[in-house]
Design an enzyme around this catalytic site. Structure first.
Site, PDB file in Angstrom:
ATOM      1  CD  GLU A 265      -6.250   1.915   6.739  1.00 26.10           C
ATOM      2  OE1 GLU A 265      -5.237   1.613   6.063  1.00 26.10           O
ATOM      3  OE2 GLU A 265      -6.644   3.068   6.899  1.00 26.10           O
ATOM      4  CB  CYS A 302      -5.087   3.974   3.430  1.00 28.49           C
ATOM      5  SG  CYS A 302      -6.634   4.682   4.003  1.00 28.49           S
TER       6      CYS A 302
END
Length: 530
Positions: A265, A302
């Protein structure tokens, strides 16, 4: 509990043979005691060999014992008490409420995966019984089951020292699948890593598991991390971090004699589309929520809203003015380490260097000590963004780019050219959503999670969550790193044909001793097979 600076390998605490270093308090820039050790090449090999030896045992561990282990990990983390909270605060600059919240999330996540492991749905047991009388050819007895891949390497992230680190989601889901875990701890919070490793080590011992089920290794990603990914015994990698780091791991894994999956990720700008009706009705309210989301944790999420797409009109001007007013009241926030601080400064400089990009709002300036970031909002036009696509790259921290569009069609054009994202948000009035279905469809092709009238920060840990998305947000958009389906990353299907009952795994035996919901001859049932 005292921090010793040692590593946990094959059930034993060892002084690292790869040198020492010290953690840094990012709020002050001061080094923290004690010195911490890094793994040498021999220790990496030892840890990998121990994980490989533990894999067959852990894979066959009953679902109940696996769940007991995950619950024990959560209990032991809580038992660390204030020692853990204080060390996290010292290594990250996070306030105590944030750390307490993250600790609760981490433990709840472990308990959720304990429940998931016990239910066994993820095994996806399927049985097609034999049809010896079928014409023109008989059908054999065929049974299908998901099983653990084998040893998994987990790279701890910088921004979540608990929830995406030693005992984070990657570790929890790998344990639930029956995979030993080799954690490469993050250098921004090594003392935190050791404390959490103590908790897992205690759980390993209490549950009578092989020492190789879990190891903690500290050291350089280029050396320790690369050696772990290259080890033939390792079967998968979990990573949360930068695009450069994720792609380096993916490249190394793909070049092995036996390539393995890297579930990375790698971040996102998480565009927020401000539709005209919503902007006109509640621009100031949306600005309030936007600033709170943008500056949460100094923007070190994020899912930080790094881009806003809106019409160039009076309502958007109100949004900008209210954002500017609120940002001006926000003090500079602590960044996690020197590298993130310098990268943030470079990102701000890149925006400033573009003639078509202008700063329209900013927070209070940073001081001279520690690693701090001044929040900011920049603005550009859709035409300039299309011509200079590099400005859509993520800048990790509390900064966002407002893209002004001449029309809704131009907003659609932007939606069609943005890269893969973890999230995409629509701020819209109810009637607008139906009228802009094409925009919704385009965003569905670009993001793993779509939101309406909210903000992307805050990722719920639950069965239905998707924390993933098309490249470059992740290396594999078919999977999530948060939520119970994260377990799917660390299993593979195995088919048993014409096996005698005594040799079948419990999940596939005729009388269904685990009481699983199974697909038998095309129908979902818990009933046994007579």
């Amino acid at each position: 509990m005292n921090i010793t600076g040692k590593l946990f390998i094959d059930g034993d605490w060892q002084q690292g043979s790869g040198g020492t270093y010290q953690a840094v308090n990012p709020a002050s820039g001061q080094r923290l005691d004690p010195p911490l050790s890094q793994a040498g090449a021999g220790q990496v090999k030892q840890a990998v060999a121990a994980a490989a030896a533990a894999a067959p045992v852990f894979r066959k561990l009953s679902l109940q014992k696996r769940a007991d282990f995950l619950n024990a990990c959560a209990d032991e983390i809580m038992a660390l008490g204030d020692a853990l909270l204080e060390r996290v605060m010292a290594e990250t600059g996070y306030p105590r409420p944030r750390v307490e919240t993250e600790r609760a999330r981490t433990c709840n996540q472990l308990k959720l995966f304990a429940s998931t492991a016990l239910k066994g749905d993820w095994l996806n047991a399927r049985i097609d019984t034999a049809m010896p009388e079928r014409k023109p050819l008989p059908r054999p007895d065929i049974r299908y089951l998901n099983q653990a891949l084998g040893p998994v390497v987990v790279f701890g992230s910088s921004n979540f020292p608990l929830a995406f680190s030693v005992a984070g989601g990657d570790t929890a889901s790998a344990f639930a699948a029956g995979c030993p875990v080799l954690v490469k701890g993050h250098s921004s919070h090594p003392g935190t890593c050791e404390l959490v490793a103590h908790a897992i080590a205690t759980a390993v011992k209490k549950c009578g598991l092989p020492g190789g089920v879990f190891s903690l290794l500290m050291g350089s990603g280029r050396e320790v991390g690369a050696a772990l990914v290259s080890a033939p015994e390792v079967k998968a990698v979990g990573f949360t971090g930068s695009f450069a780091g994720g792609m380096a791991l993916a490249k190394a894994a793909s070049e092995r004699p036996e390539p393995i999956p890297v579930f990375a990720e790698m971040g996102s700008v998480n565009p927020v589309f401000l539709l005209p009706g919503a902007a006109k009705a509640r621009a100031a309210q949306i600005a309030e929520g936007f600033v709170a989301s943008l500056t949460l944790g100094t923007g070190q999420f994020c899912t930080n809203p790094g881009m806003v797409i809106a019409l160039d009109d009076e309502a958007t001007a109100v949004f900008i003015a209210e954002t500017a007013r609120r940002l001006a009241e926000v003090g500079a926030g602590v960044l996690l380490n020197e590298h993130i601080c310098s990268a943030y400064a470079e990102g701000i400089e890149r925006f400033s260097a573009h003639k078509g990009v202008a700063r329209v709002a900013q927070g209070k300036a940073a001081g001279d000590s520690g690693y701090y970031a001044q929040a900011a909002l920049y603005a550009t036009t859709a035409d300039y963004l299309v011509a200079n696509s590099e400005i859509q790259e993520e800048v990790f921290g509390p900064v966002s780019l407002l893209v002004k569009c001449k029309s809704v069609d131009e907003m659609l054009r932007v939606a069609g050219m943005i890269k893969g994202q973890l999230t995409a948000t629509l701020q819209a009035e109810s009637a607008e959503l139906a009228a802009h279905s094409e925009l919704v469809d385009r965003l569905g092709l670009r993001a793993g999670r779509l939101l309406v009238n909210g903000f992307p920060t805050g990722v719920e840990v639950c069965d239905a969550m998707v924390h993933g998305g098309p490249f470059p947000a992740t290396t594999d958009s078919r999977f999530t790193s948060v939520g119970t389906t994260a377990i799917a990353r660390f299993v593979r299907p195995v088919c048993y044909q014409n096996f005698p009952e005594a040799l079948l795994p419990d999940a596939l035996r005729n009388h269904n001793p685990l009481n699983l919901m199974r697909m038998v001859n095309g129908e979902q049932t818990r009933a046994g097979i007579s």
